[in-house]
Design a protein around this motif. Structure first.
Motif, short mmCIF file in Angstrom:
data_model
loop_
_atom_site.label_atom_id
_atom_site.label_comp_id
_atom_site.label_asym_id
_atom_site.label_seq_id
_atom_site.Cartn_x
_atom_site.Cartn_y
_atom_site.Cartn_z
N ASN A 221 -9.06 -6.55 -1.84
CA ASN A 221 -9.60 -5.64 -0.84
C ASN A 221 -8.45 -4.93 -0.13
O ASN A 221 -7.89 -5.47 0.83
CB ASN A 221 -10.46 -6.39 0.17
N TRP B 60 -4.54 -7.96 -1.17
CA TRP B 60 -4.61 -6.50 -1.27
C TRP B 60 -5.35 -6.08 -2.53
O TRP B 60 -6.12 -5.12 -2.53
CB TRP B 60 -3.21 -5.92 -1.26
N ASP C 266 -8.83 2.69 -5.27
CA ASP C 266 -10.24 2.32 -5.12
C ASP C 266 -10.77 1.60 -6.35
O ASP C 266 -11.87 1.03 -6.30
CB ASP C 266 -11.09 3.58 -4.87
N SER D 21 -8.30 -2.59 1.93
CA SER D 21 -8.53 -2.24 3.33
C SER D 21 -8.33 -3.43 4.25
O SER D 21 -8.11 -3.26 5.45
CB SER D 21 -9.93 -1.66 3.52
N SER E 226 0.83 -1.21 0.00
CA SER E 226 0.00 0.00 0.00
C SER E 226 0.86 1.26 0.00
O SER E 226 0.52 2.25 -0.66
CB SER E 226 -0.93 0.00 1.22
#
Length: 478
Positions: free
Chosen positions: A169, A166, A135, A171, A114
């Motif tokens: 998703n 990742w 997103d 998050s 990330s």
């Protein structure tokens, strides 16, 4: 040539090392496998001298990496970057790969996926037409493909987590990578700073390279600049190991003389352990080891099998005395592609005061073969009918996805033939190149295999399973 000094018992090992270096310009502790780097380190001194003498290539070997710096003679689209599922990189994936490599060069010893994505997103926002939005699932998938390419080559190593999680998703999923800085440094070493170039010609060193003299006539070689025989030999040897086949029509008179010399080809055979196959149209190195070629042909699988069948049909059509004569055309000039690429270079990233090889100077290639060879054109409509017929005859043996996608099957098979220089794809069809005659008179056999319903085969089968295989003769090229 140092290969001549190596004993016959050790020559096979040396030739394997040469094939590894030529087929993998970057070798690390894990890529392409764990035995490649120790093999190159064993023969580093001899390889460094022979690769420079024969091809003009520079080899750098360290404790953790081996990097071959080739000399690029012409643009080549046959070896694109690919994902783990063999999907060719698109522009977005190439952009993410470049930006990720730059971000890793400034990072520490570890980085999370990330965090790396955030760095790339910031850099991407400064480039017109490039965007990374975590997103958006398609952006994440493309970014993970680029990161996977780096991980495969040992630039980064997964320490914890899962990149796929990742991508699904961000998050909930995360991945931590160790950064191998020597690999990062070795991976991107362009011969010239791209910010100093206004044309891709500046990255080339062969016949597509810019003419140094502004007063030189672009239509013919400068008589004041005699061709270096040593560099001509190197260019021909480079073509032998970089291209599936070297056609005489691709070369100027000096290149043809160099290719015809037995010593030129013999030295490449000695270094690589491959066998040269000479035809009247040119020379191809036959790689029975499978360690230098990036693709085997003929091969298994629907695409390769259909490509072989199409090659046989094309060969028969070209020599069919009862069929209408095919129109002939020369191969497209590389200048058109170079101009398209040059017009796409963003001016915003160029240092104007240091820029060279720009469009304003109008660099052009020297036409070393003004009487250009003409090749027969096979139209797409004929090729489509051939594939329809092949699906009708052998479709039950094809992979399920291709039984209903005839157009996709045709495009993939022709792309393979183009990659192998058996044909050259053009608008409206393909130009037929001479070496395709090697696969004339392809024979197809469909084998019926009876499944056993019991251990001893005493029960009657309910159905039969059919598979197709193809065979080809050692036909002489015409």
């Amino acid at each position: 040539m140092r290969a001549r000094e190596i004993s016959s018992l050790a020559l096979d090992s040396y030739q394997r090392a040469a094939r590894v270096a030529l087929s993998n310009h970057l070798v690390t502790a894990t890529y392409p496998d764990r035995i490649a780097l120790p093999l190159l380190r064993r023969w580093a001194t001899e390889l460094r001298e022979d690769l420079l003498e024969l091809f003009g290539y520079r080899l750098e070997v360290t404790e953790t990496t081996a990097r071959l710096f080739p000399v690029i003679d012409r643009l080549d689209d046959s070896q694109p970057a690919r994902t783990s599922t063999d999907r060719i990189f698109d522009r977005r994936r190439y952009a993410y790969l470049s930006l990720a490599l730059a971000a890793l060069g400034r990072a520490g010893n570890q980085i999370t996926l990330s965090e790396l994505a955030d760095h790339v997103a910031v850099e991407a926002s400064q480039v017109d037409g490039v965007e990374l939005t975590t997103d958006r699932a398609s952006d994440r998938d493309a970014f993970v493909d680029a990161i996977g390419w780096l991980a495969t080559r040992g630039a980064i190593a997964l320490a914890d987590g899962d990149a796929t999680g990742w991508a699904h998703n961000p998050s909930a999923g995360e991945a931590l990578y160790d950064i191998d800085r020597p690999v990062i440094v070795a991976m991107f070493r362009p011969p010239r700073a791209v910010q100093h170039l206004r044309s891709v010609r500046g990255l080339l060193a062969g016949p597509d390279a810019p003419i140094d003299s502004d007063e030189a006539d672009p239509e013919r070689p400068d008589p004041e600049r005699p061709v270096d025989p040593k560099e001509t030999l190197r260019a021909v040897r480079r073509a032998l190991v970089e291209q599936p086949v070297v056609y005489l029509d691709d070369l100027d008179s000096d290149g043809k003389a160099a290719l015809a010399a037995s010593r030129t080809v013999g030295e490449v055979e000695l270094l690589t352990g491959l066998t040269a196959e000479r035809r009247s149209e040119g020379v191809a190195l036959i790689d029975s080891s499978g360690r230098l070629s990036d693709y085997r042909f003929p091969s298994t699988g629907t695409i390769a099998q259909v490509a072989l069948l199409i090659a046989g049909e094309i060969s028969d059509r070209v020599i069919d005395p009862d069929a209408p004569k095919l129109p002939t055309y020369p191969l497209p000039d590389a200048d058109a592609l170079i101009e398209q690429l040059d017009t796409a270079i963003p001016d915003g990233g160029i240092f104007g005061d240091l820029a060279e090889f720009g469009l304003s100077s109008e660099p052009r290639t020297v036409d070393r073969n003004p009487a250009r060879q003409q090749y027969p054109l096979i139209e797409d409509s004929w090729l489509a009918s051939v594939v329809d017929d092949l699906v009708e005859r052998f479709g039950r043996t094809f992979a399920a996805q291709w039984q209903t996608d005839k157009n996709g099957l045709r495009l993939r098979a022709l792309a393979l033939l183009h990659r192998l220089r058996l044909v050259h794809s053009v608008s409206g069809g393909v130009l037929v190149l001479p070496v395709i005659a090697r696969y004339r008179d392809v024979m197809v056999s469909v084998r019926d295999r009876t499944p056993q319903d019991s251990l001893f085969g005493t029960e009657q089968p309910a159905s039969t399973e059919q598979t197709a295989s193809t065979e080809f003769p050692e036909a002489e090229a015409q």
